[in-house]
Each structure stands twice: as structure tokens, then as C-alpha cells.
Design a protein around this motif. Structure first.
Motif, PDB file in Angstrom:
ATOM      1  N   GLU A 581       0.843  -0.853  -0.018  1.00  0.00           N
ATOM      2  CA  GLU A 581       0.051  -0.128  -0.151  1.00  0.00           C
ATOM      3  C   GLU A 581       1.036   1.198   0.044  1.00  0.00           C
ATOM      4  O   GLU A 581       2.294   1.240   0.319  1.00  0.00           O
ATOM      5  CB  GLU A 581      -0.960  -0.009   1.282  1.00  0.00           C
ATOM      6  N   ARG A 582       0.162   2.445  -0.175  1.00  0.00           N
ATOM      7  CA  ARG A 582       0.875   3.454  -0.189  1.00  0.00           C
ATOM      8  C   ARG A 582       1.450   3.883   1.131  1.00  0.00           C
ATOM      9  O   ARG A 582       1.139   3.541   2.276  1.00  0.00           O
ATOM     10  CB  ARG A 582       0.067   4.765  -0.769  1.00  0.00           C
ATOM     11  N   GLU A 583       2.773   4.589   1.218  1.00  0.00           N
ATOM     12  CA  GLU A 583       3.413   4.935   2.439  1.00  0.00           C
ATOM     13  C   GLU A 583       3.932   3.664   3.041  1.00  0.00           C
ATOM     14  O   GLU A 583       4.819   3.716   4.331  1.00  0.00           O
ATOM     15  CB  GLU A 583       2.683   5.710   3.251  1.00  0.00           C
ATOM     16  N   GLN A 584       3.932   2.309   2.485  1.00  0.00           N
ATOM     17  CA  GLN A 584       4.432   1.210   3.007  1.00  0.00           C
ATOM     18  C   GLN A 584       5.911   1.260   2.622  1.00  0.00           C
ATOM     19  O   GLN A 584       6.300   1.419   1.732  1.00  0.00           O
ATOM     20  CB  GLN A 584       3.813  -0.131   2.519  1.00  0.00           C
ATOM     21  N   ALA A 585       6.668   0.781   3.719  1.00  0.00           N
ATOM     22  CA  ALA A 585       8.211   0.554   3.628  1.00  0.00           C
ATOM     23  C   ALA A 585       8.444  -0.892   3.166  1.00  0.00           C
ATOM     24  O   ALA A 585       8.044  -1.731   3.946  1.00  0.00           O
ATOM     25  CB  ALA A 585       8.959   0.900   4.954  1.00  0.00           C
ATOM     26  N   PRO A 696       4.448  -5.628 -20.266  1.00  0.00           N
ATOM     27  CA  PRO A 696       5.713  -5.278 -20.057  1.00  0.00           C
ATOM     28  C   PRO A 696       5.880  -3.447 -20.273  1.00  0.00           C
ATOM     29  O   PRO A 696       5.391  -3.034 -21.404  1.00  0.00           O
ATOM     30  CB  PRO A 696       6.647  -5.803 -20.878  1.00  0.00           C
ATOM     31  N   GLY A 697       6.590  -2.864 -19.361  1.00  0.00           N
ATOM     32  CA  GLY A 697       6.780  -1.499 -19.413  1.00  0.00           C
ATOM     33  C   GLY A 697       5.692  -0.505 -18.881  1.00  0.00           C
ATOM     34  O   GLY A 697       6.201   0.573 -18.779  1.00  0.00           O
ATOM     35  N   LYS A 698       4.723  -1.091 -18.494  1.00  0.00           N
ATOM     36  CA  LYS A 698       3.617  -0.141 -17.764  1.00  0.00           C
ATOM     37  C   LYS A 698       4.137  -0.066 -16.257  1.00  0.00           C
ATOM     38  O   LYS A 698       4.135  -0.929 -15.768  1.00  0.00           O
ATOM     39  CB  LYS A 698       2.199  -0.750 -17.908  1.00  0.00           C
ATOM     40  N   PRO A 699       3.946   1.224 -15.875  1.00  0.00           N
ATOM     41  CA  PRO A 699       4.405   1.365 -14.603  1.00  0.00           C
ATOM     42  C   PRO A 699       3.476   0.949 -13.504  1.00  0.00           C
ATOM     43  O   PRO A 699       2.003   1.221 -13.856  1.00  0.00           O
ATOM     44  CB  PRO A 699       4.528   2.991 -14.365  1.00  0.00           C
ATOM     45  N   LEU A 700       3.825   0.271 -12.505  1.00  0.00           N
ATOM     46  CA  LEU A 700       2.700  -0.424 -11.552  1.00  0.00           C
ATOM     47  C   LEU A 700       2.942   0.215 -10.212  1.00  0.00           C
ATOM     48  O   LEU A 700       1.877   0.228  -9.713  1.00  0.00           O
ATOM     49  CB  LEU A 700       3.314  -2.025 -11.426  1.00  0.00           C
ATOM     50  N   VAL A 701       4.215   0.341  -9.543  1.00  0.00           N
ATOM     51  CA  VAL A 701       4.218   0.807  -8.506  1.00  0.00           C
ATOM     52  C   VAL A 701       5.490   2.031  -8.535  1.00  0.00           C
ATOM     53  O   VAL A 701       6.555   1.930  -9.101  1.00  0.00           O
ATOM     54  CB  VAL A 701       4.648   0.011  -7.509  1.00  0.00           C
ATOM     55  N   THR A 702       5.216   3.113  -7.841  1.00  0.00           N
ATOM     56  CA  THR A 702       6.403   3.912  -7.726  1.00  0.00           C
ATOM     57  C   THR A 702       6.987   3.994  -6.317  1.00  0.00           C
ATOM     58  O   THR A 702       6.460   3.867  -5.360  1.00  0.00           O
ATOM     59  CB  THR A 702       6.070   5.426  -7.809  1.00  0.00           C
ATOM     60  N   LEU A 703       8.387   3.527  -6.336  1.00  0.00           N
ATOM     61  CA  LEU A 703       9.306   3.317  -5.042  1.00  0.00           C
ATOM     62  C   LEU A 703      10.266   4.296  -4.850  1.00  0.00           C
ATOM     63  O   LEU A 703      10.907   4.645  -5.957  1.00  0.00           O
ATOM     64  CB  LEU A 703       9.850   1.827  -5.344  1.00  0.00           C
ATOM     65  N   ILE A 704      10.453   4.782  -3.667  1.00  0.00           N
ATOM     66  CA  ILE A 704      11.501   6.048  -3.546  1.00  0.00           C
ATOM     67  C   ILE A 704      12.055   5.618  -2.414  1.00  0.00           C
ATOM     68  O   ILE A 704      11.652   4.943  -1.263  1.00  0.00           O
ATOM     69  CB  ILE A 704      10.642   7.270  -3.364  1.00  0.00           C
TER      70      ILE A 704
END
Length: 856
Positions: A581-585, A696-704
Motif C-alpha cells: 500500500e502507499r506509504e508502506q516501507a 511489460p513497461g507499464k508503471p505498476l508501483v512508484t518506489l522512492i
């Protein structure tokens, strides 16, 4: 092409940077030709629109009327200093009456016809000292306030006219591009129809392009309406008639000189000196203060010198009456005092005090508003500068994509819809590039308005000379020119005021003082009614000292993450589960999503079966090769038969290698059904849900990765030499007002950007910060030390949006607006303006510490 000079300061020491190199707007010569035809030499420019708007604006005319009214009021007040002179000519016919006899044969004569000529003069001696100077000075300040208000209206109207002009030009440019886009789609439509006729394209593609053509025509029609609306707004702003036709005389494609980037404190100092609205409020405060002082003079007795002359037949003062003209005269001095005037004067003074406090509050609010305008103008200019380069790159990319799509369409490697979409993208990119050029000019207008606020006409001195009075008048004059700094400078005589007149005024003042001294003993009750001075207060003070203070360089930047990745899948399939989920480490390698790979698993089984078959064929081929070798050695077969068998064996070996590669690829697709984190970080966003089909190539999750955070700073070229690696930086963000965050410069860029002439520097933010990636921050870097006034930090208090300090001057407290600088030491603060070295500050001011209070 007609060009207009871009507003904004440009110091002679450093040539201003240039924004963009317009050259042709794009590689399409037809578009540039149509845009060239839009701009005409000698047509309307933004500067001409501003000048015309200032001449015809109702608001400016209203302010001009206010100036005329203030001038008339000042002239009227000037006439108060002229002694009151009145004359009367009179004829009277009396009725006949019985005349009593005082003694036999003796009676007073009776004359039935009476003639008289009288004159009277009154000189208000006390008003010359107590009221007239303040009344005239107040009227003069009110006139200066009206003129400053008129200049402010001229500036606002001129800026609004320039903005209306640029919006009209923007609409014109967008209309040209949209009409050109319609022509391009029409040309493409003709090619598509030809391909449909030879059955190389489907009719569905033709219908789609026809729909896009209708949409492009509708957009062009809407832009034509926008052009008409913008033209009408501009026409009303500049006072153009319905029959007047005007064209675009300012080629906004030309490069614009940008003013050098300056610190916010420096821009604020310039704005506070030059904003005419602030000068208007200051003059208004002076006007109300002088009117208050004049009203205080009404509390005291009024001393008037008078003279009378009567030339009459018969003259009533001649006894007995005689039938002849006799001249008599009378002269004297009167001292009067009115209780009602005393009471109403106190109420008027309180009213003026309230107006002064209200104007002071308006001034403080205006200072806060000017600061917001300056910050907004700086941000808008930076954004427009960045958008100019970005739009140029986007236009080049869109045109190249359109060219490639047309080539692919000719070889049936692209669809007609893709070509038309590429055309639409080119249109959007051209509109964005033109809008960026207009936005640069709009940002410069806003910066000039926020930073200077000058009138569109030449700067005028706000000197005043009442109508009907020359500069060499012998009467007293209390008017003086308005200084460039905005202060009211009063004088009590004009250059032509004679020495004899000045002596007379001094003698009148001495006479008035003597009269008040004589009646002092009999007026103790009246004097006791005057307001007693307020009690003095005790305060703690500190002397402002000059201390070396860090010289701070102000930069702007954006917070960025150490690593950022839009995670994609290496295989296709339906999403079965989203595991984060969002904000999950998450840790490195942790599963993020699971895809449906059952089809890939079946493919893997098939590939493994094919691999087994290929291996069996290889074994058979190897046996055949060995037999063929034996037969060839014995001479039983020919060389050609032997080589055919060897080729078959080699092909079988290659088939096995291909089957193994296909099997490994399918097995990898099964493993790729679990999308894993490429590094440890925090999930910023998810873009898919259970049940969606992904490729393939479609963004699934943004990780920072937020450890550590860095900030990218934009360092102007002139300040590059003052920034170095490991240098400390202080940051502030609008989300956390009043808080500072530390950082350290870790990396310097390798080149100066063409747009903005700046170097990008990276600084690592200290751990534990609440800042988030994408936040806009303001940074301060210490680049040296400068001696500045320094005092205790507790001496500066924040009231509203500005800081105030209380200075003790001649035993009284003065409240001042100050600008704070760097802190040379804990508990101390430096002052950029408002306080000077050697002055005395009040430490930790209490609520009773106010402007004008007396100190012990």
C-alpha cells in the motif's frame, strides 16, 4: 518586426541573460510564414497599449479628479492666511418724526437722507501660529497623497493593459497554429482516402480521422471566439473605437533580456522605496497628523486684530448731527474663547488619531501584500523561464515523432490514427511553445509591477503651487516639493518671501505669546482641562552594536529522493494481488504484485516437451553422423552425401540450443509473475488494481528511497564561485513556516544551463527532516561576513506578518518595521533595515510598550 523593450532592472555591471533563441519557432516553414504575417511593423505594442490605457482609464480620470479637488482644497486653505477685508456702501431714507425741543428755539436737526461708506479688516494673529501652518501642510500632504494615488492607478491600469495585450496575442498565436493544424489534418485525410480506395487502410481509420478533423475545426472556431473576446477586452482597456483596427506589433518570438536574479530582501527594499501606493499612505498619514495638530489649536483662545473705518453723512459719532461727510475709525485686539469649540475640538482630534492608526494599519498590510507580490513574481519568472526551454524541447520531439510516423505510414508500419495523433501532439507543442514566450513577458510585467510600481509616464515631482499664486508672492507660503524618497518636506516661507514679511510674522508671534502670558493667571481652570501627559514606563534596553554577521546567499531548489523508480513488469498478465500500500516501507527484493502466470506455466511445460523431443532428434542425428562418417571413410558414400548428413546433425544441435533458450525464457516469465522491489524504500504510489491486465513497461508501483533526501539548488552564474562541496546550507519550506533545516553540499553540476544561466548543486539534507520529495524550498548559504547592526533577538517581535522593534528616541518609544538578517550568535539577530548602530532597543517589549510612550 516591432519589438518592445522588456521591463525589469538590468544593472550596467552585468549584462542581462537572454531567454531562448527563437530563430524559427519550428521546422515547419509554413507555420513560421503564417506567424510572420501576424506581426506587422508599426502596429500596436504592449507599451503603446499601456500608454493609451493610462490616458483613457475611468479609474485614472477619477484619481485625476481627486487631485483637482485636493488642489482646490489646498488653494482654499491657503486663502485662510489672507486677512479678512470687507466694505459696505449704504444709503438710507428715514421717515419724518416730531423733533422734541430741548429749550425754546433749540432742537437737534433731523436729516432724512443718510449716506455711509465703511470698511473693516480682521487679522487672525493666533491662527498664523497655531492653525494655518498645520492646515496648509496637511492640505499639501493630502494633495501629494492624491497624486501618488493617481500614479498608482496609472501603474495598475498600464500593467493590466499589458497583460490584456499579451493574452490577446496568445489567443492570436493559438488561432494561427490551430488553423494550420486543420490544414495538416485535411492534407493527411486526403492521403488516407487514397489508401482506403486501394484497400490499404480500413474505413474505420478514415472515419476516425474525419472525426479528428471535425474536432480540430471546432477547436479553431473556439479559438476564433477567444480572439474576439480578448480583442474586445483590449479595445475597452485602451479606449479603441469599434471601427479602429489594430494589429500585433510586438513579435513575442524574439528573445527577452531577463533581469539578474536578486535576493528577496533586496527586491523588497527596492519595492518599499518605489511603490507609489506606499507613498500615498505615508502622505495620508502626514496629512491627518497635521490636521490633528491644527485642530488642537482650536482649543486655545483666538487672538484677532481688527480695524474699522466709517465715512458717513451724517456720522453717528458726531454730536450733534451735521449735514456733511465725516470720517471716523476704530482699531483694537480681541481675545475670544468658546467652550463648544473646545469640546468639539477634542472629539475631532480623537477622530484624526483613529484615522492615523487606520492608515498605519493599511500601510503595514500593504507592506505584507507587496512581499507576497514580489515572491509570486519571482516564482512566476522562474517557472516561465523553465517552461520556455521545456516547451522548445517538447516541440522538437513532437515534430520528429510526426515525421517518423508519416514515414512509417508510407510503409504501412504505422496507422493513420497514429499519424493524426502525432499531428495533434505537434499542435499542442506549438501552442505550449508560443504560450511560454508570452508567459515570459507576462512574468516580466508582474515583476516590474511588484518591484517598482512606476508610472507609465515620466516621473513627476509632486510639487504644488495653488492656482492664482505665483512663486514670488509676498504672502506666506507653506508648500514645499515632494521629495523623491516620499517624505513631506515643509517650509514656512517661499523663496520670494521678503525679510519685512518675516519680521512682521515674528512680531505677531511675540505679541501672541505676551497676550497668553498676561492671561495665564486668569486661565488656570482652562489650562487644567487640557489632557495631562501619559505616565512614563520603565523598560529594559540594549544598545545596537555593529558585529560581523554572516552574509547569506539566497537560493531556491526542490527536494528530491535519493532513488526513485517506476517499477514495471517484465511479463504480461492479469493482476492477482497487490501486496503493498502507499506509504508502506519495503525491503530490497520484497514482493510488490503477483500476476497470473498460468499461461506462462503451460507454455513452460510445452517448451520442456519440445526440448526433450529436440534432444531425441539430436541423439538420432549424432548416430546418423557417426554412421555417415564410417561409410565415408570406407568410400561407400560420396562427399556430397556425407556433407548433407553433417549439416543435418549441426541443425539438430542448433534446434536443441533454441529449445533450451525458449524453455529458459518461458521459465523466467513464470518467475516474473512476482514483481519485486529493486531497492529498499517506501511505496509512493500504486497504479493498478486486482483484475487489471498489464503489459511489460507499464508503471505498476512508484518506489522512492528517502534516506537520504537531497535538494537540487539553482545557483546563478555570478554566485557559482561562492559555493563549494561540504558547505553548510539552511533550508525553509512553506509547509513548515518558521522552521529551518540543515543540509550539506555534496555535488556540483558540470555545466551552466543556457536558460537561466545557473549551475545545479546537490545538497544532502540532515536525517530526521519532515520534508518530502517535490517540495519547493528556499536555501541560505553563508558566503562571508559583513558588519551589520546587531541586537538581542528578544527585541524583535512579530506582529501580523512583519517584525517590529521599539527604539527609544529622546525619551519616547518609536515603533519601527524591521527586516531581520542572519544570527551572528545565539540569542542575537542582525537588522537589514529599520535600526541603526548606536540606537537603543527595548528588550522583550510588554503590551504597554507602544509608539509614543514615554520611558523613565
Amino acid at each position: 518586426m516591432a519589438q518592445s523593450a522588456a521591463p525589469g532592472p538590468s544593472p550596467a555591471s552585468t549584462p542581462p541573460p537572454k531567454v531562448g533563441t527563437p530563430a524559427p519557432l519550428s521546422t515547419d516553414a509554413a507555420v513560421d510564414a503564417e506567424l510572420d504575417a501576424l506581426f506587422r511593423s508599426g502596429a500596436l505594442t504592449s507599451a503603446e497599449a499601456a500608454t493609451r490605457a493610462a490616458k483613457v482609464s475611468p479609474e485614472v480620470r477619477r484619481r485625476a479628479a481627486d487631485v483637482a479637488a485636493a488642489n482646490a482644497t489646498a488653494t482654499k486653505i491657503q486663502l485662510v492666511s489672507v486677512p479678512r477685508l470687507a466694505g459696505t456702501l449704504q444709503y438710507t431714507r428715514l421717515s419724518e418724526v416730531d423733533t422734541p425741543q430741548l429749550a425754546p428755539g433749540f432742537s437737534f436737526p433731523v436729516y432724512l437722507n443718510a449716506y455711509s461708506a465703511s470698511a473693516e479688516i480682521a487679522v487672525p494673529l493666533s491662527d498664523y501660529v497655531l492653525r494655518i501652518p498645520d492646515l496648509v501642510a496637511g492640505a499639501r500632504a493630502a494633495l501629494a497623497a492624491a497624486r501618488a494615488s493617481q500614479q498608482s492607478s496609472e501603474v495598475s491600469v498600464a500593467a493590466a493593459a499589458k497583460l490584456a495585450y499579451y493574452e490577446w496575442v496568445r489567443a492570436q498565436l493559438q488561432k494561427v497554429v490551430a488553423e494550420r493544424s486543420v490544414k495538416q489534418v485535411e492534407a493527411t485525410l486526403g492521403q488516407i482516402r487514397a489508401l482506403v480506395e486501394v484497400q490499404r487502410l480500413s474505413r474505420a481509420d478514415l472515419l476516425r480521422v474525419e472525426a479528428l478533423l471535425a474536432s480540430a475545426r471546432q477547436a479553431a472556431a473556439q479559438l476564433a471566439g477567444v480572439v474576439a473576446l480578448r480583442a474586445e477586452v483590449l479595445r475597452l482597456a485602451i479606449g479603441a473605437g469599434a471601427e479602429e483596427a489594430f494589429g500585433v506589433g510586438e513579435d513575442v518570438r524574439q528573445e527577452v533580456a531577463l533581469p539578474p536574479r536578486r535576493a528577496l530582501a533586496e527586491l523588497m527594499e527596492v519595492a518599499l522605496k518605489r511603490r507609489v501606493e506606499l507613498r500615498s499612505l505615508e502622505a495620508g498619514i502626514v496629512a491627518r497628523s497635521r490636521q490633528r495638530e491644527a485642530e488642537k489649536g482650536g482649543r486655545l483662545p483666538r487672538l484677532v486684530a481688527f480695524g474699522q473705518m466709517n465715512y458717513a453723512n451724517p456720522n453717528q459719532r458726531i454730536v450733534p448731527s451735521q449735514d456733511r461727510f465725516d470720517l471716523t475709525w476704530a482699531a483694537g485686539v480681541s481675545l475670544t474663547w468658546n467652550l463648544n469649540d473646545f469640546l468639539t475640538s477634542r472629539a475631532s482630534v480623537d477622530g484624526f488619531d483613529a484615522e492615523v492608526r487606520g492608515l498605519q494599519a493599511d500601510r503595514d498590510r500593504l507592506v505584507d501584500g507587496i512581499r507576497i507580490e514580489v515572491v509570486q513574481a519571482m516564482t512566476s519568472l522562474d517557472t516561465a523561464s523553465s517552461a520556455l526551454e521545456t516547451s522548445a524541447q517538447g516541440l522538437a520531439a513532437a515534430e520528429e515523432s510526426y515525421r517518423v510516423r508519416k514515414e512509417l505510414l508510407a510503409f504501412e508500419r504505422a496507422t493513420a490514427v497514429e499519424v493524426v495523433d502525432a499531428e495533434s501532439e505537434v499542435t499542442r507543442a506549438r501552442i505550449a511553445a508560443l504560450s511560454a514566450r508570452v508567459d515570459i513577458r507576462i512574468a516580466l510585467v508582474q515583476r516590474a509591477r511588484a518591484g517598482r510600481g512606476r508610472s507609465v509616464s515620466s516621473t513627476r515631482r509632486a510639487s504644488f503651487r495653488p492656482r492664482g499664486f505665483s512663486g514670488s508672492s509676498a504672502g506666506p507660503s507653506f508648500f514645499a516639493p515632494f521629495s523623491p524618497s516620499g517624505k513631506i518636506m515643509l517650509r514656512t516661507h517661499s523663496p520670494g518671501f521678503s525679510l519685512r514679511a518675516r519680521r512682521h510674522r515674528m512680531l505677531l508671534a511675540l505679541a501672541l505669546v505676551a497676550a497668553f502670558t498676561a492671561c495665564k493667571k486668569g486661565s488656570k481652570a482652562e489650562i487644567g482641562q487640557q489632557k495631562k501627559p501619559a505616565a512614563s514606563i520603565k523598560v529594559a534596553t540594549a544598545v545596537v552594536k555593529e558585529v560581523p554577521t554572516p552574509e547569506l546567499m539566497t537560493l531556491t531548489g526542490t527536494v528530491v529522493a535519493d532513488e526513485r523508480s517506476d517499477v514495471t513488469a517484465d511479463t504480461q498478465g492479469k493482476v492477482l494481488a497487490v501486496m503493498v500500500e502507499r506509504e508502506q516501507a519495503v525491503k530490497m527484493g520484497a514482493p510488490l504484485l503477483r500476476l497470473d502466470t498460468r499461461g506462462a506455466a503451460l507454455g513452460a511445460r510445452e517448451a520442456q516437451a519440445n526440448l526433450a523431443a529436440a534432444k531425441a532428434q539430436r541423439q538420432l542425428a549424432e548416430e546418423e553422423c557417426r554412421r555417415a562418417q564410417a561409410l565415408f571413410d570406407k568410400g561407400a558414400i560420396t562427399r556430397s552425401q556425407y556433407e548433407r548428413e553433417q549439416t543435418s546433425c549441426t541443425a539438430a544441435l542448433q534446434q536443441v540450443a533454441a529449445a533450451e533458450a525458449r524453455t529458459a525464457l518461458v521459465v523466467k516469465s513464470v518467475a516474473d509473475g512476482i514483481v519485486r522491489a529493486p531497492f529498499a524504500g517506501k511505496v509512493s504510489a500504486t497504479y493498478v488494481a486486482v483484475g487489471e491486465w498489464v503489459n511489460p513497461g507499464k508503471p505498476l508501483v512508484t518506489l522512492i528511497d528517502l534516506d537520504p533526501l537531497t535538494v537540487e539548488l539553482s545557483v546563478p552564474e555570478v554566485l557559482v564561485s561562492k559555493v563549494a562541496v561540504n558547505q553548510r546550507v539552511e533550508l525553509s519550506a512553506v509547509a513548515y513556516p518558521g522552521k529551518r533545516f540543515g543540509a550539506k553540499v555534496t555535488r556540483l553540476g558540470g555545466e551552466i544551463t543556457r536558460v537561466g544561466r545557473a549551475l545545479t548543486a546537490e545538497a544532502e539534507i540532515d536525517p530526521g527532516t519532515p520534508l518530502l520529495p517535490g517540495m519547493f524550498v528556499e536555501a541560505w548559504v553563508a558566503v562571508g561576513q559583513t558588519p551589520r547592526p546587531v541586537g538581542p533577538a528578544v527585541a524583535a517581535v512579530k506582529r501580523g506578518k512583519s517584525f517590529r522593534a521599539f527604539v527609544v528616541v529622546n525619551g519616547e518609544i518609536e515603533e519601527r518595521v524591521v527586516q531581520l538578517g542572519a544570527e551572528p550568535a545565539p540569542g542575537q539577530v542582525s537588522f537589514l533595515s529599520g535600526v541603526k548602530v548606536g540606537e537603543t532597543l527595548v528588550i522583550e517589549p510588554r503590551p504597554d510598550v507602544v509608539d509614543g510612550a514615554r520611558v523613565q
